[in-house]
Design a protein around this motif. Structure first.
Motif, mmCIF file in Angstrom:
data_model
loop_
_atom_site.group_PDB
_atom_site.id
_atom_site.type_symbol
_atom_site.label_atom_id
_atom_site.label_comp_id
_atom_site.label_asym_id
_atom_site.label_seq_id
_atom_site.Cartn_x
_atom_site.Cartn_y
_atom_site.Cartn_z
ATOM 1 N N UNK C 205 -6.255 -3.619 16.817
ATOM 2 C CA UNK C 205 -5.644 -2.964 15.664
ATOM 3 C C UNK C 205 -4.308 -2.339 16.066
ATOM 4 N N UNK C 206 -3.695 -1.644 15.114
ATOM 5 C CA UNK C 206 -2.359 -1.086 15.348
ATOM 6 C C UNK C 206 -2.314 -0.217 16.602
ATOM 7 N N UNK C 211 -1.017 1.052 22.285
ATOM 8 C CA UNK C 211 -1.449 1.621 23.558
ATOM 9 C C UNK C 211 -1.426 0.594 24.681
ATOM 10 N N UNK C 212 -1.864 -0.639 24.376
ATOM 11 C CA UNK C 212 -2.055 -1.598 25.461
ATOM 12 C C UNK C 212 -0.933 -2.605 25.611
ATOM 13 N N UNK C 213 -0.118 -2.757 24.576
ATOM 14 C CA UNK C 213 0.999 -3.701 24.704
ATOM 15 C C UNK C 213 2.327 -2.947 24.722
ATOM 16 N N UNK C 214 2.584 -2.226 23.644
ATOM 17 C CA UNK C 214 3.905 -1.631 23.499
ATOM 18 C C UNK C 214 4.204 -0.641 24.621
ATOM 19 N N UNK C 215 3.347 0.345 24.777
ATOM 20 C CA UNK C 215 3.661 1.406 25.740
ATOM 21 C C UNK C 215 3.868 0.875 27.156
ATOM 22 N N UNK C 216 2.959 0.033 27.676
ATOM 23 C CA UNK C 216 3.226 -0.470 29.031
ATOM 24 C C UNK C 216 4.519 -1.266 29.106
ATOM 25 N N UNK C 217 4.793 -2.067 28.057
ATOM 26 C CA UNK C 217 5.966 -2.926 28.133
ATOM 27 C C UNK C 217 7.267 -2.135 28.035
#
Lengths: 435, 281, 305
Positions: C205-206, C211-217
């Protein structure tokens, strides 16, 4: 538009010595000086003065002098003379003045004195100022007071203060006769109205003198009488000084300590039917200390290391003549620092009370900011102490002893600094003077 | 985040609501500036503000331009300084950032910490030595102190570009190297084209900084003909004569609008341009 | 070192050579000068006089210095997380592909584009306890609260009450976080679409994607904005100076170390002492930044490494 000065100098500057003059004024004040500069440039064909308006002039001047790249003439504030001269940043004017036949007697004593430090003359006045009580005649009438009778003693002022006090249904103050914190620009100098001085040559720093205690007792009476919280709330409703919401114009405060410039703001921002008067701000004991005021001045100096000091002084000398000086002071709507004043000057002056300010300058109780290099630090410390008292957070008893101790330390450090170089400086200045 | 799945109507509604709440907060200063610019002096600074002037004073803009001094001259000066600063900044910091991001050399990460450290020096304590230095070079009174340092890779920009360069997959460099590209070739043909958004951000920030910089021109310029627009704004502030708030705000509007327009168009290209070409990922 | 090590060293140094020159001339030399001045009594206008470690001894006993340091730490501790979080949220919102987002972005960036002199005057009004817009907006909430609980609390006097000046300053700092938003926005473009696609296929979900894609990238950009916020907040000067009209605020609650250094250097003719304070502040920030640097190394992910 301000007359241009450009690297491609105007044709009339050709073959002349070009003098760079940095000044802090903008707007109509700059125009007044520019007119005098133009007159000077037209009056002779040897020197050409270039006027450069500079904001934050203290900082720019400091760096330029330190970097060995100063202008030939600069406009400064009188309180900076002590620090600049002691640090060897100015050229002594003694010889120039003597040769030009300019003498102390030409001026109100206080304005001559403002240019003196350590036995030499460093600056001559351009436009001077004193401060005085401004009162709102309409509010006086509303409160049942005689609108043409300003208070003559501090006690009288406070009695009027109570009469002018107005609270709304919720008990909030909506009008006050006087509040020493409005505008609060001279918080470090109130002691003058109590017969004291922040500093004397004999005693050094006097931040905790009996007179200072009396001044602070006066401050402390405000939160006691009106409530610290209520005062704060009143202050919160004050608008910007340069606006129609200036509390003096909106009638939230009926009396205020101000300089001759307030006229310009009244003209621009006060209501059409604003009625006001100007009188000396009353002292604690008007019999002993009549006509107390703080005198300040914009001044002309020649920075140390200026390339054309002789020509620079030619210009300063020109400004010190009665004609040009009156033109300048009239243009800036101030009074002339010279004792000799033409009748036309007062006749033409738009400020109906300008004479009050000039008379105050002649008063024996005209005080000056102390000629000490730590003045800025003293002023900040004292202002902070006064603010704290008004918040009701502390009393003179808590604040003044440590303040005095800090100031004595700072003063001793400054003295030490001076004594280290005193002999060398005196020697250099003597040579400058003899040359 | 440009999520792939299309947004539902509800999601859109929530996002718009949140954004509109922010608009109120962020638009207020601008509206107030413009409305003050159009007022007669007497109506300025009345708080709470009257948003609509009783008479629209369009002439304030013209008056402000006249009172500032030679407006077009100031504009020219400002543009020269901005152009040189932006050119210098983009070139030099891209080079340096590449050196910190894409080449592994001994001591690199330690030196990079020094880059960071240079930003922590409080400015007042180094102002005098820097001024004296420019004075020794006889650069005071010229534009040089304002743009030459930009050619010497300022830490902020180096740091910013390094962060972006480091996100470019190493395989791209390796492939170019196998194709016979030199280090310079990789920088020029691979890394720079892929970093267009970041380079635009750096250019935009530098432009805004030079455009609005007040302290630098104040300290170094000594001829009114050399003044910049930001310095010209000071002509409306005066200690004892009163501030012409309406003219000050009119001049501020004149100075701010070009940057706002510039931002509007560049943000499109650095945010949307790259997403549509899909050059990455 | 092997030959290729040498070549890399040479290339690396060549690429950073503009920075090296700038560093030596514009950073190292002035820093060494101010280090030397910190052992002198120096008024800027006349020659410095050596006084040994006097300035550093003075500093230990100087209540104002410690008060300014406390204010600075307090401000940093709250403004860094606040401005990071807010600018990240705005950036995420502004990055949705919605009609009109260019205009929204421009509006959100406006406070960072206007001349400071406009903003200063405006803030003084917005934050005014009596007639300010912020309290006008808060009033209904306080009224409701008071009605329910029978209390009589009022919104704060932001700029007049020493307890609220720093929160007010933090609020205005967040307001001008436009630069950080732009940097986040640029960073968000670097997140490969394929990762979102993969996550969506996994049913994320959003918030999971965030948390798992945007922030680390975008962690390199978070790191950048974090470090810059850290450095910037320890040198905070212009904003409080403008909001207070050049004073230190009530009860000196807005006297920060950078303000104090400025006063010492240019108002009190005490450059030697200002340099000593400046260097101590420099060391504090350096230690904190190194700490933040090494901690964040673990969480920062570079595609290019």
């Amino acid at each position: 538009m301000l007359g241009g000065c450009s690297r491609e100098l105007p044709p009339e500057a050709e073959g002349r010595v070009v003098i760079d003059y940095w000044e802090k004024w903008t707007g109509f004040e700059a125009e007044a000086m520019q007119a005098v500069v133009d007159d000077f440039n037209a009056s002779q064909d040897r020197i050409y003065v270039r006027y450069l308006p500079v904001s934050q002039i203290d900082r720019k001047l400091l760096l330029a002098i330190a970097g060995g790249n100063p202008p030939d003439v600069a406009g400064m504030w009188s309180y900076a003379v002590a620090a600049y001269s002691e640090n060897n940043a100015l050229t002594p004017l003694d010889t120039y003045v003597a040769e030009a036949g300019i003498v102390e007697e030409d001026y109100y004593p206080i304005f001559w004195e403002l240019g003196l430090h350590r036995g030499h003359l460093w600056a001559l006045p351009s436009t001077p100022a004193t401060n005085a009580l401004h009162w709102n005649k309409k509010l006086f009438r509303d409160a049942g007071l005689d609108p043409d009778k300003p208070p003559r003693s501090l006690a009288e002022l406070e009695a009027m203060n109570e009469k002018l006090l107005l609270r709304d249904a919720n008990g909030r103050i909506i009008r006050l006769g006087h509040n020493p914190q409005e505008p609060g620009w001279w918080n470090a100098s109130w002691v003058a109205w109590f017969g004291g001085e922040p500093w004397t040559p004999e005693d050094g720093m006097l931040a905790d003198s009996p007179q200072m205690r009396e001044a602070f007792a006066w401050f402390e009476s405000y939160p006691e009488r009106f409530g610290g919280h209520d005062l704060q709330q009143l202050r919160n409703s004050f608008g910007n000084f340069a606006s129609p919401q200036n509390p003096f114009f909106t009638g939230r405060v009926a009396m205020t300590l101000q300089g001759p410039w307030l006229y310009n703001f009244i003209k621009d921002y006060a209501p059409e039917d604003f009625e006001w008067g100007v009188a000396p701000f009353p002292s604690l004991d008007p019999e002993r200390w009549p006509g107390v005021t703080i005198a300040e001045s914009d001044q002309l100096v020649i920075p140390a290391g200026a390339k054309h000091p002789e020509e620079a002084f030619e210009f300063i000398r020109y400004v010190q003549q009665q004609g040009p000086m009156e033109k300048l002071c009239l243009g800036q709507k101030k009074f002339s620092p010279l004792v000799e004043v033409s009748d036309a000057f007062y006749a033409e002056h738009p400020n109906p009370y300008i004479k009050v300010f000039a008379d105050l300058a002649a008063s024996p109780n005209a005080a000056r900011t102390s000629p000490i290099t730590i003045w800025n630090e003293y002023r900040n410390e004292m202002t902070n102490a006064v603010d704290t008292v008004f918040l009701g957070d502390a009393t003179a008893e808590d604040l003044l002893p440590p303040l005095q101790k800090n100031m004595v330390e700072a003063y001793d450090r400054a003295q030490e600094r001076w004594e280290r170089v005193a002999e060398q400086r005196e020697e250099e200045w003597r040579q400058d003077v003899e040359e | 985040m440009s999520f792939v799945r299309p947004l539902t109507l509800w999601q859109k509604a929530i996002i718009y609501t949140l954004l509109l709440l922010g608009v109120a907060a962020f638009l207020t200063p601008f509206l107030w500036m413009v409305s003050t610019a159009l007022k007669p002096l007497r109506e300025t600074m009345s708080f709470p503000p009257k948003w609509i002037p009783s008479e629209w004073q369009w002439g304030n803009f013209h008056r402000a331009m006249i009172e500032m001094g030679p407006f077009w001259r100031y504009l020219g000066n400002t543009l020269i300084i901005c152009f040189l600063s932006v050119a210098g900044t983009v070139m030099s910091s891209a080079l340096a950032a590449y050196g910190f991001a894409r080449i592994r050399w001994r001591g690199r990460d330690t030196v990079f910490l020094i880059v960071l450290a240079t930003m922590m020096i409080p400015f007042p304590v180094i102002m005098v030595p820097i001024y004296t230095l420019f004075r020794e070079l006889s650069w005071t009174g010229t534009f040089r102190p304002l743009w030459v340092p930009c050619f010497l890779a300022g830490a902020f920009n180096v740091f910013l570009l390094r962060q972006f360069f480091m996100t470019i997959p190493q395989e791209l460099s390796e492939a170019a190297r196998i194709d016979g590209c030199s280090e310079w070739g990789i920088f020029w043909r691979v890394v720079l084209p892929l970093s267009r958004p970041a380079l635009l951000v750096v250019a935009l920030f530098q432009f805004m900084f030079s455009w609005n910089d007040f302290l630098g021109p104040l300290i170094y310029l000594t001829d009114q003909q050399d003044y910049t627009l930001a310095l010209g704004l000071q002509s409306f502030q005066s200690k004892s004569g009163g501030t012409s708030w309406n003219l000050l705000m009119a001049a501020s509007t004149l100075i701010a609008v070009p940057v706002i327009v510039l931002f509007f168009f560049t943000q499109k290209s650095f945010v949307e341009g790259i997403a549509t070409t899909g050059s990455k990922g | 070192m092997s030959r290729s090590d040498w070549i890399r060293l040479r290339n690396g140094l060549l690429f950073i050579s503009p920075w090296i020159l700038g560093f030596v001339v514009l950073n190292l030399y002035p820093l060494l000068s101010s280090f030397a001045y910190s052992f002198t009594d120096y008024s800027v206008l006349s020659d410095p006089v050596y006084v040994g470690t006097d300035n550093y001894e003075r500093l230990l006993k100087d209540g104002l210095f410690w008060q300014s340091l406390y204010n600075t730490f307090f401000f940093a501790a709250f403004s860094i997380p606040a401005s990071l979080a807010v600018s990240l949220i705005f950036a995420v919102l502004l990055n949705f592909e919605l009609p009109g987002r260019s205009i929204f972005r421009t509006i959100y960036f406006l406070p960072s584009l206007l001349p400071l002199v406009c903003l200063g005057v405006l803030w003084q009004w917005l934050l005014n306890g009596d007639i300010g817009l912020i309290n006008a907006a808060l009033d209904p909430f306080f009224d409701t609260f008071n009605r329910i609980f029978g209390t009589s609390v009022r919104p704060p006097n932001w700029l007049a009450d020493p307890a609220f000046t720093k929160p007010a300053l933090i609020l205005t700092t967040v307001w001008t976080a436009g630069n950080a938003v732009v940097i986040f926005l640029a960073g968000l473009q670097d997140v490969p679409r394929s990762l979102y696609e993969a996550a969506e296929i996994d049913g994320a979900n959003f918030f999971q994607k965030l948390l798992h894609v945007t922030l680390p990238m975008i962690s390199p950009v978070i790191y950048f904005n974090g470090i810059m916020a850290l450095i910037g907040s320890f040198q905070v000067f212009a904003l409080p100076f403008i909001i207070t009209g050049g004073s230190d605020g009530p009860g000196r609650s807005l006297m920060f170390t950078a303000t104090y250094i400025y006063r010492r250097a240019f108002e009190y003719w005490d450059m030697g002492y200002a340099c000593a304070i400046g260097l101590v502040l420099f060391l504090f920030v350096l230690v904190l930044t190194l700490l933040a640097h090494f901690i964040s190394q673990r969480y920062t992910y570079y595609q290019g490494e």
